[in-house]
Design a protein around this motif. Structure first.
Motif, mmCIF file in Angstrom:
data_model
loop_
_atom_site.group_PDB
_atom_site.id
_atom_site.type_symbol
_atom_site.label_atom_id
_atom_site.label_comp_id
_atom_site.label_asym_id
_atom_site.label_seq_id
_atom_site.Cartn_x
_atom_site.Cartn_y
_atom_site.Cartn_z
ATOM 1 N N ILE A 13 0.865 -1.178 0.000
ATOM 2 C CA ILE A 13 0.000 0.000 0.000
ATOM 3 C C ILE A 13 0.901 1.227 0.000
ATOM 4 N N ILE A 14 0.705 2.120 -0.949
ATOM 5 C CA ILE A 14 1.540 3.314 -1.061
ATOM 6 C C ILE A 14 0.659 4.550 -0.956
ATOM 7 N N LYS A 15 0.889 5.357 0.047
ATOM 8 C CA LYS A 15 0.228 6.645 0.223
ATOM 9 C C LYS A 15 1.331 7.699 0.294
ATOM 10 N N HIS A 16 1.652 8.284 -0.852
ATOM 11 C CA HIS A 16 2.810 9.181 -0.947
ATOM 12 C C HIS A 16 2.722 10.302 0.095
ATOM 13 N N GLY A 17 3.821 10.474 0.820
ATOM 14 C CA GLY A 17 3.903 11.511 1.836
ATOM 15 C C GLY A 17 3.288 11.132 3.160
ATOM 16 N N LEU A 18 2.495 10.065 3.198
ATOM 17 C CA LEU A 18 1.820 9.645 4.422
ATOM 18 C C LEU A 18 2.437 8.375 4.987
ATOM 19 N N TYR A 19 2.236 7.268 4.293
ATOM 20 C CA TYR A 19 2.778 5.998 4.768
ATOM 21 C C TYR A 19 2.859 5.021 3.618
ATOM 22 N N ALA A 20 3.571 3.934 3.859
ATOM 23 C CA ALA A 20 3.665 2.866 2.866
ATOM 24 C C ALA A 20 3.906 1.547 3.569
ATOM 25 N N LEU A 21 3.280 0.504 3.073
ATOM 26 C CA LEU A 21 3.623 -0.874 3.399
ATOM 27 C C LEU A 21 4.154 -1.492 2.116
ATOM 28 N N ILE A 22 5.403 -1.948 2.136
ATOM 29 C CA ILE A 22 6.014 -2.547 0.957
ATOM 30 C C ILE A 22 6.324 -4.001 1.284
ATOM 31 N N ALA A 23 5.597 -4.905 0.640
ATOM 32 C CA ALA A 23 5.786 -6.337 0.855
ATOM 33 C C ALA A 23 6.971 -6.828 0.028
ATOM 34 N N SER A 202 10.572 -10.110 12.679
ATOM 35 C CA SER A 202 9.888 -11.344 13.045
ATOM 36 C C SER A 202 8.420 -11.066 13.314
ATOM 37 N N GLY A 203 7.621 -12.137 13.273
ATOM 38 C CA GLY A 203 6.248 -12.084 13.726
ATOM 39 C C GLY A 203 5.254 -11.566 12.714
ATOM 40 N N GLU A 204 4.033 -11.401 13.224
ATOM 41 C CA GLU A 204 2.910 -10.876 12.459
ATOM 42 C C GLU A 204 2.148 -9.899 13.339
ATOM 43 N N GLY A 205 1.421 -8.999 12.711
ATOM 44 C CA GLY A 205 0.658 -8.047 13.494
ATOM 45 C C GLY A 205 -0.327 -7.269 12.653
ATOM 46 N N MET A 206 -1.035 -6.380 13.324
ATOM 47 C CA MET A 206 -1.906 -5.403 12.684
ATOM 48 C C MET A 206 -1.327 -4.034 13.000
ATOM 49 N N TYR A 207 -1.069 -3.240 11.952
ATOM 50 C CA TYR A 207 -0.472 -1.917 12.139
ATOM 51 C C TYR A 207 -1.473 -0.847 11.748
ATOM 52 N N ASN A 208 -1.664 0.125 12.654
ATOM 53 C CA ASN A 208 -2.521 1.266 12.364
ATOM 54 C C ASN A 208 -1.687 2.337 11.677
ATOM 55 N N LEU A 209 -2.020 2.633 10.441
ATOM 56 C CA LEU A 209 -1.353 3.679 9.672
ATOM 57 C C LEU A 209 -2.419 4.620 9.145
ATOM 58 N N ASP A 210 -2.403 5.856 9.638
ATOM 59 C CA ASP A 210 -3.404 6.852 9.256
ATOM 60 C C ASP A 210 -4.820 6.341 9.527
ATOM 61 N N ASN A 211 -4.982 5.666 10.676
ATOM 62 C CA ASN A 211 -6.252 5.101 11.140
ATOM 63 C C ASN A 211 -6.804 4.006 10.238
ATOM 64 N N GLU A 212 -5.936 3.327 9.518
ATOM 65 C CA GLU A 212 -6.284 2.113 8.782
ATOM 66 C C GLU A 212 -5.505 0.950 9.394
ATOM 67 N N TRP A 213 -6.198 -0.115 9.794
ATOM 68 C CA TRP A 213 -5.532 -1.288 10.354
ATOM 69 C C TRP A 213 -5.118 -2.212 9.221
ATOM 70 N N TYR A 227 3.287 12.928 11.572
ATOM 71 C CA TYR A 227 1.920 13.139 12.036
ATOM 72 C C TYR A 227 0.937 12.066 11.582
ATOM 73 N N VAL A 228 1.401 11.003 10.962
ATOM 74 C CA VAL A 228 0.518 9.909 10.580
ATOM 75 C C VAL A 228 0.259 9.037 11.805
ATOM 76 N N HIS A 229 -1.025 8.762 12.106
ATOM 77 C CA HIS A 229 -1.362 7.883 13.227
ATOM 78 C C HIS A 229 -0.624 6.556 13.061
ATOM 79 N N GLN A 230 -0.107 6.016 14.164
ATOM 80 C CA GLN A 230 0.620 4.753 14.090
ATOM 81 C C GLN A 230 0.563 4.006 15.415
ATOM 82 N N ALA A 231 0.341 2.709 15.316
ATOM 83 C CA ALA A 231 0.325 1.813 16.475
ATOM 84 C C ALA A 231 0.266 0.383 15.957
ATOM 85 N N ALA A 232 0.645 -0.563 16.810
ATOM 86 C CA ALA A 232 0.687 -1.959 16.378
ATOM 87 C C ALA A 232 0.094 -2.870 17.436
ATOM 88 N N TYR A 233 -0.528 -3.962 16.985
ATOM 89 C CA TYR A 233 -0.864 -5.127 17.790
ATOM 90 C C TYR A 233 -0.062 -6.305 17.255
#
Length: 254
Positions: A13-23, A202-213, A227-233
Motif C-alpha cells: 500500500i503506497i500513500k505518498h507523503g503519508l505511509y507505505a507498506l512494501i511487501a 519477526s512475527g505478524e501483526g496489525m499496524y494502524n497507519l493513518d487510522n487504517e488497520w 503526524y501519521v497515526h501509528q500503532a501496532a498489535y
C-alpha cells in the motif's frame, strides 16, 4: 520468476507523503553504483515522502562496495545485518558484523562493506542528510543488537525496546528495535512529528497507519510519515519485532 500462477495482486500500500507498506514479493532490483555482486532494492526515499533513503541489500558471494558508500560532508549512514556476516569499515576502522550487527558512520566518514559468507548476507541500509547542531558532532558507532538488553517500553512488561545509538544531542537520529510479545500493543495510537522507516524482523501483526488497520509480517517494510497515526498489535505465536529509524534531538526548521 517466470509466468504468474495466479491473478496479479499485492499486499503493498503506497500513500505518498503519508505511509507505505512494501511487501517483499513486489520488490524490484535497482542498480546502485559501487555495489558489486549485490541485489539491491530501494525502499523509503524522498520520492515516497521520506527525508531519508532505505535499502534492502543482498550481498552474494564476493559482494562488496570497494569504492565506499556515503562519505559526503553532510550525509550520515547506517547498516544493520539481517543475516550472514560482513566486513564493514568506517574509513580506517574495521568491524566484523554478524547477524544483528550494525555500523553508524557520521558525516564525512565513508562506509565500506564486503560479504564474508560463501552464500548471501542480507542488510538493511540507510542514509540521510545530517542536521548539524553547534558544538555537537556524532561519532562512529558499531555493535550487535543481540548484545544489548531490552528495557520495558513505556512501563509495559510485554513491549520491549533497544537503543542502538547513543541518546545524545550529538546525534540527530537513532535506530531502535521494538518488540511486542504476542497480543501486546502500543499503549496508545501515536501522532507525532517524527518519521520512521521500519523493517520487520519477526512475527505478524496489525499496524494502524493513518487510522487504517493493515496486516503486516516478517520481511515487510513500513514508512511512517510525520503526524501519521501509528500503532501496532502483535498477533500469532512469536513476537512482532522491527528495527526502525527515528529523527530526533533537533528543533523543526521554519
Amino acid at each position: 520468476m517466470g509466468y504468474p500462477k495466479d491473478l496479479l495482486s499485492s499486499r503493498s500500500i503506497i500513500k505518498h507523503g503519508l505511509y507505505a507498506l512494501i511487501a517483499p514479493e513486489g520488490l524490484v532490483n535497482n542498480v546502485i553504483p559501487g555495489f558489486e555482486n549485490c541485489t539491491m532494492s530501494i525502499l523509503g526515499s524522498p520520492q515516497l515522502g521520506a527525508t531519508f533513503v532505505d535499502y534492502i541489500v543482498t550481498m552474494h558471494e564476493g559482494g562488496k562496495n570497494t569504492q565506499g558508500y556515503c562519505g559526503q560532508a553532510d550525509v550520515e549512514c547506517f547498516v544493520y545485518v539481517l543475516s550472514g556476516k560482513v566486513k564493514a569499515k568506517a574509513d580506517d576502522q574495521e568491524f566484523i558484523l554478524g547477524e544483528s550487527g550494525y555500523l553508524f558512520c557520521p558525516p564525512g566518514v565513508t562506509m565500506y562493506l564486503e560479504n564474508m559468507e560463501a552464500g548471501d548476507s542480507r542488510l538493511f541500509l540507510y542514509k540521510q542528510k545530517h542536521k548539524p547542531l553547534e558544538g555537537k558532532k556524532p561519532w562512529v558507532v558499531s555493535g550487535h543488537s543481540n548484545d544489548i538488553e531490552y528495557r520495558d517500553y513505556d512501563d509495559m512488561s510485554n513491549v520491549h525496546i533497544k537503543d542502538l545509538l547513543p541518546m545524545d544531542l550529538d546525534f540527530d537520529m537513532n535506530f531502535h528495535i521494538l518488540s511486542f510479545d504476542p497480543a501486546a500493543s502500543h499503549p496508545f495510537i501515536e501522532t507525532h512529528y517524527q518519521q520512521h522507516g521500519a523493517y520487520l524482523l519477526s512475527g505478524e501483526g496489525m499496524y494502524n497507519l493513518d487510522n487504517e488497520w493493515i496486516p503486516v509480517k516478517k520481511g515487510d517494510y513500513i514508512f511512517m510519515g510525520p503526524y501519521v497515526h501509528q500503532a501496532a498489535y502483535a498477533v500469532g505465536r512469536e513476537p512482532l519485532t522491527y528495527v526502525y529509524s527515528k529523527d530526533c534531538n533537533r528543533d523543526p526548521e521554519l
